[in-house]
Design an enzyme around this catalytic site. Structure first.
Site, PDB file in Angstrom:
ATOM      1  N   SER A  51     -11.349  -1.088  -0.997  1.00  0.00           N
ATOM      2  CA  SER A  51      -9.863  -1.155  -0.451  1.00  0.00           C
ATOM      3  C   SER A  51     -10.004  -1.350   1.027  1.00  0.00           C
ATOM      4  O   SER A  51      -8.992  -1.924   1.622  1.00  0.00           O
ATOM      5  CB  SER A  51      -9.537   0.242  -0.556  1.00  0.00           C
ATOM      6  OG  SER A  51      -8.870   0.615  -1.667  1.00  0.00           O
TER       7      SER A  51
ATOM      8  N   HIS B  63      -3.753   5.951   3.694  1.00  0.00           N
ATOM      9  CA  HIS B  63      -4.468   4.862   3.149  1.00  0.00           C
ATOM     10  C   HIS B  63      -3.765   3.415   3.824  1.00  0.00           C
ATOM     11  O   HIS B  63      -4.585   2.599   3.981  1.00  0.00           O
ATOM     12  CB  HIS B  63      -4.367   4.566   1.453  1.00  0.00           C
ATOM     13  CG  HIS B  63      -5.426   3.689   0.826  1.00  0.00           C
ATOM     14  ND1 HIS B  63      -4.966   2.328   0.504  1.00  0.00           N
ATOM     15  CD2 HIS B  63      -6.948   3.834   0.569  1.00  0.00           C
ATOM     16  CE1 HIS B  63      -5.917   1.923   0.097  1.00  0.00           C
ATOM     17  NE2 HIS B  63      -7.127   2.556  -0.058  1.00  0.00           N
TER      18      HIS B  63
ATOM     19  N   ASP C 130       0.875  -1.388   0.048  1.00  0.00           N
ATOM     20  CA  ASP C 130      -0.084   0.001   0.007  1.00  0.00           C
ATOM     21  C   ASP C 130       0.771   1.066  -0.001  1.00  0.00           C
ATOM     22  O   ASP C 130       1.837   1.104  -0.440  1.00  0.00           O
ATOM     23  CB  ASP C 130      -0.867   0.149   1.317  1.00  0.00           C
ATOM     24  CG  ASP C 130      -2.372   0.497   0.961  1.00  0.00           C
ATOM     25  OD1 ASP C 130      -2.296   1.834   0.777  1.00  0.00           O
ATOM     26  OD2 ASP C 130      -3.044  -0.291   0.959  1.00  0.00           O
TER      27      ASP C 130
END
Length: 575
Positions: free
Chosen positions: A485, A232, A183
């Site tokens: 996600s 994220h 990520d």
């Protein structure tokens, strides 16, 4: 059970090459925070373009061909025959492709131009327009239980799948299982992640691009392997394995080990070489599970030929890039899977039926920014890595267990569903469009301040974020997001529980064949039938009819939920 051979686009096996990286480069470069066994890209000269070159045979032969074409090898992934190259020669691609032993070549990325207000790469996962929503807990009969974390009453997602102290965690907590987070990085200082973070094996394979990512935080433009300047990856990591430490939130597998395998830039782009490098590394260190909540930039769907274009234009150069992305990412996935890595990926947020004959794409190419040209392509054009045969692809549901309106779906493409959050869920109730319909997880405080989620003092600016502080004054920041996600790491966490529960113990921890993990995920998932009439309609939630989703299949397996909603408790129940 799902058939892995039923997914499109199998990758070919790639032999391991024996010549060392140092022999080709004549130097030794290491990934941030890494010992010398893991090479990382060197920072390219600003005047040079960056390319990825795939080759057969010996690396030194390929390096000679690359040099003759005017390129310089800056990094090498020998295991799958790929080199990262810089060149100032405008004819480099044509020249190197014509040389013997070269399988293909394409730009790794083209430098774009940042602009004030350029959207966050994952902007759709934070529904900013609805920030005026309510408290986030309207009419929710949630309870944490005596052993729950302080914010457990906000974690409907963990209660939905039984990832709680009084359910799945009676049998397994992920102890001894290594989970890689491919990520944007992991903030290892976050109080909920620090106890489970492995700094020794964590790596950053990216180099910041100032024109897009903004000013580099470090002189080399390569962040340390314990940093996330996007947020994220930290959110994803918290869902997988936030520690049960009587602080903040708890993860699906609260005792699993988190390994940062960073492939995403600060801006959230996942370029080809960095993605391949991360997947190969995950295989080399034999991680048990890897979560992949991204697609490989700049193409949402990668075609192999011009015949797959129904509408829209494409250049020969763009097709060459798409073909190379397919080949190399599929090959890297096969490499990691063959070394025992269970791979879990997000199905995407385009609310498309991936099993339909065609796909509409208004995203690609997404780099440089503003380069996108709408196109319609056949469904043989693949989203990678999520559509690789070895990857468990995950769709998203909201608190009501209904497929979220944004989530991609498709019989044979989506294999399991998981909580991803859905702001517009529970329409007709006080909970409609409240932050609590989303998924709460860890977030870097400095990023929250930069993105305007927190004020300069670190206090949340609205109901979409939460600060938790303990009696010692230690604080952690958390925010609500939605997306596939966010669904994917729930499945990765349950995979970790399965591996602890059924895996064999060895010198390096637990291990279990990825095919066995996938079978247990499927067999234990909670079946979810198609809606009455066979169509999930979202117009009541304020969506246009193109969001409506036709549900093909049976209660046992269908296009909206795959084998069903992941069930942590059932996955590790006594047998």
């Amino acid at each position: 059970m799902w058939s892995r051979s039923g997914k499109r686009g199998a990758g070919k096996a790639v032999g391991v090459l024996s010549v060392s990286f140092a022999m080709v480069l004549g130097t030794s470069t290491t990934a941030t925070g890494a010992p010398g066994d893991a090479a990382a890209p060197q920072s390219p000269a600003s005047a040079a373009d960056e390319y990825i070159v795939a080759f057969d045979g010996a690396p030194e032969t390929a390096a000679a061909a690359i040099a003759a074409a005017g390129g310089t090898v800056t990094d090498l992934t020998e295991q799958v025959g790929v080199a990262l190259v810089t060149s100032t020669d405008g004819a480099f691609l044509d020249d190197v492709r014509a040389r013997g032993g070269i399988r293909g070549a394409a730009r790794n990325h083209s430098v774009g131009t940042a602009r004030p207000g350029m959207p966050h790469r994952f902007a759709e996962e934070r529904p900013v327009a609805d920030r005026a929503g309510g408290s986030g807990s309207a009419d929710r009969p949630l309870h944490g239980g005596p052993d729950a974390e302080p914010l457990a009453d906000r974690q409907w997602n963990m209660q939905m799948i039984g990832a709680t102290a009084d359910a799945a965690h009676r049998e397994a907590t992920g102890k001894g299982v290594d989970v890689g987070i491919i990520d944007t990085g992991v903030d290892a200082t976050h109080p909920d992640l620090a106890p489970n973070f492995d700094p020794q094996r964590s790596r950053n394979f990216t180099t910041d691009i100032p024109e897009v990512d903004g000013p580099c935080e470090f002189e080399s433009c390569v962040d340390p392997a314990d940093v996330d300047d996007n947020g994220h990856g930290t959110h994803v990591a918290g869902i997988v394995a936030a520690d049960d430490n009587d602080f903040g939130v708890g993860g699906v597998a609260p005792d699993a080990t988190l390994v940062n395998v960073r492939a995403g830039n600060d801006s959230g782009y996942f370029f080809l070489y960095e993605t391949v490098k991360a997947l190969v590394y995950a295989g080399d260190i034999r991680l048990d599970v890897v979560n992949m909540s991204f697609f490989t930039d700049p193409w949402l769907y990668n075609c192999a030929s011009r015949d797959e274009y129904i509408e829209g234009d494409v250049t020969d150069e763009e097709l060459a890039q798409q073909r190379l992305i397919r080949e190399l990412v599929l090959g890297a996935v096969t490499y990691a899977h063959g070394r025992g890595v269970t791979l879990v990926g997000a199905a995407g947020n385009e609310h498309q039926d991936l099993a339909a004959p065609t796909r509409y794409d208004e995203t690609s190419p997404d780099f440089p920014p503003d380069a996108a040209r709408p196109r319609t392509v056949e469904n043989t054009c693949l989203n990678v890595p999520s559509e690789a045969p070895e990857v468990v692809s995950v769709s998203a549901v909201g608190p009501s267990r209904t497929k979220a309106d944004y989530s991609n779906y498709g019989l044979g493409d989506v294999e399991i569903a998981a909580p991803g959050g859905w702001l517009r869920d529970l329409v007709g109730t006080p909970a409609f469009q409240t932050p609590g319909n989303l998924v709460l997880s860890s977030y870097p405080l400095d990023v929250a301040i930069e993105q305007g989620l927190a004020d300069p003092n670190g206090d949340p600016v609205d109901e979409l974020s939460v600060e938790y502080c303990d009696e010692n004054g230690v604080c952690g920041f958390y925010t609500y997001l939605q997306g596939t996600s966010i669904a994917s790491p729930h499945v990765a966490g349950v995979a970790a529980l399965i591996i602890e529960d059924q895996g064999r113990s060895g010198r390096d921890g637990r291990a279990l064949d990825p095919a066995v993990v996938a079978d247990v995920l499927a067999a234990s998932a909670e079946d979810h039938a198609c809606p009455a009439g066979g169509v999930e309609v979202y117009t009541d939630e304020g969506r246009t009819p193109d969001f409506n989703a036709v549900c093909e299949g049976t209660t046992d397996e269908n296009g909206l939920y795959g084998e069903g909603i992941v069930d942590a408790a059932a996955a590790v129940q006594d047998r």
